[in-house]
Structures are given as C-alpha cells and as structure tokens.
Enzyme design. Structure first.
Site, PDB file in Angstrom:
ATOM      1  CE  LYS A 278      -3.522  -2.065   3.017  1.00 59.52           C
ATOM      2  NZ  LYS A 278      -4.098  -2.000   4.392  1.00 59.52           N
ATOM      3  N   GLY A 279       2.080   1.134   0.445  1.00 58.78           N
ATOM      4  CA  GLY A 279       2.879   2.308   0.806  1.00 58.78           C
ATOM      5  C   GLY A 279       3.115   3.340  -0.283  1.00 58.78           C
TER       6      GLY A 279
ATOM      7  CB  VAL B 292      10.272   6.735   7.737  1.00 55.69           C
ATOM      8  CG1 VAL B 292      11.614   7.304   8.158  1.00 55.69           C
ATOM      9  CG2 VAL B 292      10.449   5.756   6.583  1.00 55.69           C
TER      10      VAL B 292
ATOM     11  CG  ASP C 110       6.658   2.114   0.409  1.00 56.08           C
ATOM     12  OD1 ASP C 110       7.338   1.231  -0.171  1.00 56.08           O
ATOM     13  OD2 ASP C 110       5.987   1.875   1.422  1.00 56.08           O
TER      14      ASP C 110
ATOM     15  CE  LYS D 266      14.132   2.267   6.757  1.00 59.57           C
ATOM     16  NZ  LYS D 266      13.522   1.338   7.731  1.00 59.57           N
TER      17      LYS D 266
ATOM     18  CG  ASP E  94      14.698  -1.955   5.361  1.00 54.98           C
ATOM     19  OD1 ASP E  94      15.898  -1.731   5.578  1.00 54.98           O
ATOM     20  OD2 ASP E  94      13.931  -2.370   6.255  1.00 54.98           O
TER      21      ASP E  94
HETATM   22  P1  5GP Z   1      12.721  -4.598   1.893  1.00 54.52           P
HETATM   23  O1  5GP Z   1      12.212  -5.832   1.211  1.00 54.52           O
HETATM   24  O2  5GP Z   1      13.500  -3.679   0.991  1.00 54.52           O
HETATM   25  O3  5GP Z   1      13.457  -4.917   3.165  1.00 54.52           O
HETATM   26  O4  5GP Z   1      11.458  -3.836   2.439  1.00 54.52           O
HETATM   27  C1  5GP Z   1      10.607  -3.119   1.632  1.00 54.52           C
HETATM   28  C2  5GP Z   1       9.282  -2.934   2.349  1.00 54.52           C
HETATM   29  O5  5GP Z   1       9.438  -2.906   3.773  1.00 54.52           O
HETATM   30  C3  5GP Z   1       8.693  -1.600   2.002  1.00 54.52           C
HETATM   31  O6  5GP Z   1       7.921  -1.660   0.814  1.00 54.52           O
HETATM   32  C4  5GP Z   1       7.869  -1.295   3.226  1.00 54.52           C
HETATM   33  O7  5GP Z   1       6.624  -1.938   3.145  1.00 54.52           O
HETATM   34  C5  5GP Z   1       8.636  -1.926   4.354  1.00 54.52           C
HETATM   35  N1  5GP Z   1       9.508  -0.969   5.088  1.00 54.52           N
HETATM   36  C6  5GP Z   1      10.855  -1.027   5.209  1.00 54.52           C
HETATM   37  N2  5GP Z   1      11.308  -0.017   5.981  1.00 54.52           N
HETATM   38  C7  5GP Z   1      10.210   0.702   6.337  1.00 54.52           C
HETATM   39  C8  5GP Z   1      10.029   1.900   7.137  1.00 54.52           C
HETATM   40  O8  5GP Z   1      10.947   2.509   7.692  1.00 54.52           O
HETATM   41  N3  5GP Z   1       8.746   2.319   7.285  1.00 54.52           N
HETATM   42  C9  5GP Z   1       7.683   1.688   6.702  1.00 54.52           C
HETATM   43  N4  5GP Z   1       6.467   2.194   6.910  1.00 54.52           N
HETATM   44  N5  5GP Z   1       7.826   0.577   5.933  1.00 54.52           N
HETATM   45  C10 5GP Z   1       9.074   0.094   5.761  1.00 54.52           C
END
Ligand code: 5GP
Length: 177
Positions: free
Chosen positions: A41-42, A151, A98, A129, A101
């Site tokens: 959703k982000g 965040v 959005d 990040k 990470d």
């Molecule tokens: P990744 O697979 O890159 O670790 O994570 C991506 C997803 O993790 C993003 O689409 C989001 O849903 C969630 N996410 C990672 N860090 C944050 C953060 O600081 N805040 C929020 N609200 N979602 C995050």
C-alpha cells in the site's frame, strides 16, 4: 498521541517529486507509453503525486506484496498478494516503491516482472535505506537516502497508522510496541 517528528517536510517532498518527475519525463521522452506499477500500500500517495507531474504518456497499475517481518525486521521472504491487471510484454515498466530497505522486495518484483518480457524495466523509490541493503538491486531513481530508522507518513505506516501524514516522520523504537 503526538504526531511523529518530521524527518522530511512536505515542501522537501514536493520539490524532490518535481525533480524526479522531470528526470523520468526526460529519460522516457522518446520511448512512448510507460507503465507505472505502484507497490501497495505504501506507494499510493507517492505514485499519485509523481504520475500527475510526469509529462509523458503513462498508464497506472498496482501490485501488492507482503514482506514477512517480525515487527519491523525483514525476514527476506516476499509473497505476491495482488498482481497487475494488464499484459506488460513489450512495454516500458517503471516500478514505483515507497521505500527500499533490505532490497528483497524490489529484487523479487524485478524478477517476476522481468520474466514477462517487458521492453524495459526500471525502478523508482521515494526512500532508500542504503545502510540496510542485504541484496544487490538496481535502483534507477531515488528520492531521498535515509538512515536505519522506521519512517511513517506520505503513504507509509506503522501497523496501519500514520499513512495519511503529509510529511515523512520517524517513529522511535519505544513507540513501535
Ligand atoms: P525490503 O524488502 O527492501 O526490506 O522492504 C521493503 C518494504 O518494507 C517496504 O515496501 C515497506 O513496506 C517496508 N519498510 C521497510 N522499511 C520501512 C520503514 O521505515 N517504514 C515503513 N512504513 N515501511 C518500511
């Protein structure tokens, strides 16, 4: 409850989204239609703002994925919850996220969408990040680099709270419980 402290103001977001839209419009100027795929959703607010500022022909699609997390820590496993509704073969695809990470979600998306033979596939994320990267994934457009903190706002939540905040704020570990 108090609003989370501001990390990136509405004004800074507006300026950066303008810059990203100008860059993307220029890069795709000679390509024709681009399919923007917002990851729910982000990304819904970022996609809404970005798409309205582009000066190129574009269509909108959405996908939803679920990243397995123990509270705010990623386990790396990703599952599709909702797919796009149109065929992307031979079309130019721009994935709109959005936040990136660890990179697992974006890597999964590039894999699945890339296998459908699009004409090209690029990625855009509002937030990155960089210190948290666990996998090598290509990001073509980045709004802001941020540190390893949770965040919320401008579409991003914590436990479904704070998505509608107009700015990006931070939640302290103590507030996450
Ligand atoms: P990744 O697979 O890159 O670790 O994570 C991506 C997803 O993790 C993003 O689409 C989001 O849903 C969630 N996410 C990672 N860090 C944050 C953060 O600081 N805040 C929020 N609200 N979602 C995050």
């Amino acid at each position: 409850m108090n609003n989370p402290p501001v990390l990136i103001s509405e004004e800074k977001i507006r300026q950066r989204v303008d810059e990203l839209a100008a860059q993307i419009s220029s890069d795709y100027a000679d390509k024709g239609d681009v399919v923007l795929i917002g990851i729910l959703k982000g990304s819904f607010i970022f996609l809404a703002d970005l798409s309205r500022r582009l000066s190129i022909p574009r269509t909108i699609e959405f996908m939803a994925v679920s990243s397995y997390r123990n509270t705010s820590v990623s386990t790396g496993a990703v599952r599709m919850v909702m797919d796009v509704r149109s065929n992307i073969e031979n079309r130019h695809v721009l994935i709109v996220e959005d936040i990136v990470d660890t990179g697992h979600t974006l890597k999964y998306l590039i894999g699945i969408l890339g296998s459908r033979k699009p004409a090209s596939i690029r990625t855009c994320t509002l937030l990155h990040k960089a210190e948290s990267a666990e996998v090598d994934v290509r990001i073509d457009y980045i709004g802001f680099g941020i540190g390893d903190e949770w965040v919320v706002g401008y579409g991003l939540d914590y436990a479904e709270r704070d998505r509608s905040l107009p700015y990006i704020g931070t939640i302290q570990p103590d507030d996450r419980a």
